[in-house]
Design an enzyme around this catalytic site. Structure first.
Site, short mmCIF file in Angstrom:
data_model
loop_
_atom_site.label_atom_id
_atom_site.label_comp_id
_atom_site.label_asym_id
_atom_site.label_seq_id
_atom_site.Cartn_x
_atom_site.Cartn_y
_atom_site.Cartn_z
N SER A 1 0.85 -1.19 0.00
CA SER A 1 0.00 0.00 0.00
C SER A 1 0.88 1.24 0.00
CB SER A 1 -0.86 -0.05 1.26
OG SER A 1 -1.27 1.24 1.62
N SER A 2 0.33 2.35 -0.47
CA SER A 2 1.10 3.60 -0.52
C SER A 2 1.41 4.14 0.88
CB SER A 2 0.34 4.66 -1.32
OG SER A 2 -0.90 4.91 -0.71
N CYS A 3 0.77 3.59 1.92
CA CYS A 3 1.04 4.09 3.28
C CYS A 3 2.43 3.71 3.77
CB CYS A 3 -0.02 3.61 4.25
SG CYS A 3 0.09 1.84 4.54
N TYR B 1 0.31 -0.74 10.65
CA TYR B 1 -0.06 -1.38 9.39
C TYR B 1 1.04 -1.18 8.34
CZ TYR B 1 -2.94 -2.00 5.15
OH TYR B 1 -3.45 -2.39 3.94
N HIS C 1 -13.05 3.55 3.48
CA HIS C 1 -12.18 4.57 2.91
C HIS C 1 -13.04 5.68 2.28
CE1 HIS C 1 -9.35 0.99 2.79
NE2 HIS C 1 -8.66 1.89 3.45
N1 LIG Z 1 -8.63 -1.02 -0.49
C1 LIG Z 1 -7.70 -0.12 -0.78
O1 LIG Z 1 -7.98 1.06 -1.02
C2 LIG Z 1 -6.26 -0.54 -0.83
C3 LIG Z 1 -5.32 0.43 -1.17
C4 LIG Z 1 -3.99 0.09 -1.21
C5 LIG Z 1 -3.62 -1.21 -0.93
N2 LIG Z 1 -4.54 -2.15 -0.62
C6 LIG Z 1 -4.05 -3.49 -0.30
O2 LIG Z 1 -4.70 -4.49 -1.06
C7 LIG Z 1 -4.78 -5.69 -0.31
C8 LIG Z 1 -6.21 -6.19 -0.30
O3 LIG Z 1 -7.05 -5.16 0.17
P1 LIG Z 1 -8.64 -5.20 -0.02
O4 LIG Z 1 -9.09 -3.79 -0.12
O5 LIG Z 1 -8.99 -6.18 -1.09
O6 LIG Z 1 -9.08 -5.75 1.41
P2 LIG Z 1 -10.36 -6.63 1.77
O7 LIG Z 1 -11.46 -6.35 0.83
O8 LIG Z 1 -10.58 -6.44 3.22
O9 LIG Z 1 -9.85 -8.11 1.50
C9 LIG Z 1 -8.91 -8.74 2.31
C10 LIG Z 1 -9.21 -10.22 2.31
O10 LIG Z 1 -8.25 -10.87 3.14
C11 LIG Z 1 -8.94 -11.83 3.91
N3 LIG Z 1 -8.25 -12.09 5.16
C12 LIG Z 1 -7.95 -11.21 6.14
N4 LIG Z 1 -7.35 -11.83 7.15
C13 LIG Z 1 -7.26 -13.15 6.81
C14 LIG Z 1 -6.75 -14.29 7.45
N5 LIG Z 1 -6.19 -14.23 8.68
N6 LIG Z 1 -6.85 -15.49 6.82
C15 LIG Z 1 -7.42 -15.57 5.60
N7 LIG Z 1 -7.91 -14.52 4.93
C16 LIG Z 1 -7.84 -13.32 5.54
C17 LIG Z 1 -10.29 -11.20 4.18
O11 LIG Z 1 -11.22 -12.19 4.55
P3 LIG Z 1 -12.32 -11.83 5.67
O12 LIG Z 1 -13.01 -10.60 5.19
O13 LIG Z 1 -13.17 -13.05 5.71
O14 LIG Z 1 -11.54 -11.58 6.93
C18 LIG Z 1 -10.59 -10.56 2.85
O15 LIG Z 1 -11.22 -11.45 1.97
C19 LIG Z 1 -4.27 -5.36 1.09
O16 LIG Z 1 -2.96 -5.80 1.22
C20 LIG Z 1 -4.30 -3.85 1.13
O17 LIG Z 1 -3.27 -3.32 1.93
C21 LIG Z 1 -5.86 -1.86 -0.56
#
Ligand SMILES: NC(=O)c1ccc[n+]([C@@H]2O[C@H](COP(=O)([O-])OP(=O)(O)OC[C@H]3O[C@@H](n4cnc5c(N)ncnc54)[C@H](OP(=O)(O)O)[C@@H]3O)[C@@H](O)[C@H]2O)c1
Length: 329
Positions: free
Chosen positions: A110-112, A139, A186
């Site tokens: 992530s950009s953070c 994080y 967000h």
């Molecule tokens: N969203 C943004 O704006 C953004 C921006 C920059 C970077 N990112 C990065 O992109 C990546 C994905 O983000 P996202 O937005 O797709 O998040 P998300 O929608 O919350 O998806 C994360 C997934 O990981 C699963 N997960 C979490 N803990 C787990 C565990 N212990 N065991 C198995 N599965 C687990 C969650 O399942 P459950 O929901 O069932 O826990 C969920 O399906 C992250 O690394 C994040 O830092 C996101």
């Protein structure tokens, strides 16, 4: 670019916004051997479960899109959960992938990871040059550890075991599968929900936190997925030419940023909210600008395709479809 459609690919976090977009886009490209597990089936913080999974499945490639993710409120309220769970997920997945002979892995950060006062646009070499934003420091530290895990395994085992673990750092993402929780979400999902609810309630005005002047960058999640697959499939010599062993991550941004005020007006338009928009100057604004330098990825040949207005329309359509029949609690 390698496009061996017979590769067995594990997408960790396939129910999340990013993971589900990666699965969609892999399927569009013709990959059929996609392995997934829900959180309930496989807890990635559990070392024994992750070890057993990799021993059983032995995938060729891994996209690591599973993480504990949240907005400022969640990060500030649950810092221990954010650092512990993310460190455990990364350490378990990367190490057990290595143990099971996985040659290619893409870690999604992530950009953070960049310092609070990093010069704009933020280039890859800004990593570890200054103090992080305190609200999500735990994080961000976990995400930096993920990059360093990949780099360290490459440095120690790259030649001997032929592994090639890469990292991508996306800007703010939005799109289908986003989290619309009122406290954890967000900025884009929060605005979509607020304008949608204001429209339904015929509210005359929506008040936005802050002055509306800070600028932020937003990328539609399917663009993030195509960028991830693009980086995963880059030939090793090309990836190596554009990165360094101890600075190997690649930024993924849209290329332009917008003010929060312009974003609010764009969301109002897409949700057909016709009331007024006001700004609550008594609330803090945060950093004046957060904008990624995506030059490295652009030079490699990838560019974002979905503009903000088109992306917001797609996101709003998904919001309405997903939430119209659920209570919006
Ligand atoms: N969203 C943004 O704006 C953004 C921006 C920059 C970077 N990112 C990065 O992109 C990546 C994905 O983000 P996202 O937005 O797709 O998040 P998300 O929608 O919350 O998806 C994360 C997934 O990981 C699963 N997960 C979490 N803990 C787990 C565990 N212990 N065991 C198995 N599965 C687990 C969650 O399942 P459950 O929901 O069932 O826990 C969920 O399906 C992250 O690394 C994040 O830092 C996101």
């Amino acid at each position: 670019m390698s496009s061996d459609l017979n590769q067995k690919i594990y997408v960790a976090g396939h129910r999340g916004m990013v993971g589900s977009a990666i699965v969609r886009n892999l399927q569009v490209k013709g990959f059929t051997k996609i392995v997934t597990r829900t959180h309930a089936e496989l807890d990635l913080t559990n070392q024994a479960q992750v070890k057993a999974f990799f021993e059983q499945e032995k995938p060729d490639q891994v996209y690591l899109a599973a993480a504990k993710v949240g907005g400022i409120y969640a990060n500030n309220t649950f810092p221990a959960e954010f650092i512990y769970q993310n460190l455990m997920i990364e350490a378990n997945v990367i190490h057990q992938a290595f143990e099971a002979g996985v040659k290619k892995l893409l870690f999604i950060g992530s950009s953070c990871i960049y310092p609070k006062m990093a010069s704009q646009p933020m280039a890859e070499n800004a990593l570890l040059t200054g103090t992080l934003e305190p609200t999500n420091e735990p994080y961000a530290i976990a995400k930096i550890a993920g990059i360093k895990l990949c780099e360290s395994y490459n440095r120690q085992y790259g030649q001997s075991h032929g592994i090639d673990y890469r990292s991508v750092m996306p800007t703010n993402l939005y799109g289908p599968g986003d989290d619309y929780h009122p406290e954890n979400s967000h900025v884009i999902p929060a605005l979509i929900r607020r304008f949608h609810e204001a429209k339904l309630a015929n509210a005359p005005k929506v008040l936005i936190w802050g002055t509306g002047t800070p600028k932020r960058e937003f990328l539609y999640v399917d663009d993030m997925a195509t960028a991830s697959i693009f980086v995963m499939d880059l030939a090793k010599e090309i990836y190596d030419q554009h990165t360094k062993p101890m600075q190997s991550h690649i930024n993924v941004g849209y290329g332009e940023d917008v003010t929060i005020a312009d974003l609010a007006h764009a969301v109002a338009k897409v949700t057909s909210y016709s009331g007024k928009i006001g700004f609550d100057n008594s609330n803090p604004d945060g950093a004046p600008r957060k904008w990624m330098d995506s030059g490295r990825l652009n030079r490699l040949g990838w560019k974002a395709r979905v503009d903000l207005e088109s992306g917001l329309k797609l996101a709003y359509r998904d919001f309405v479809k997903t939430y119209s029949e659920k209570s919006l609690s």
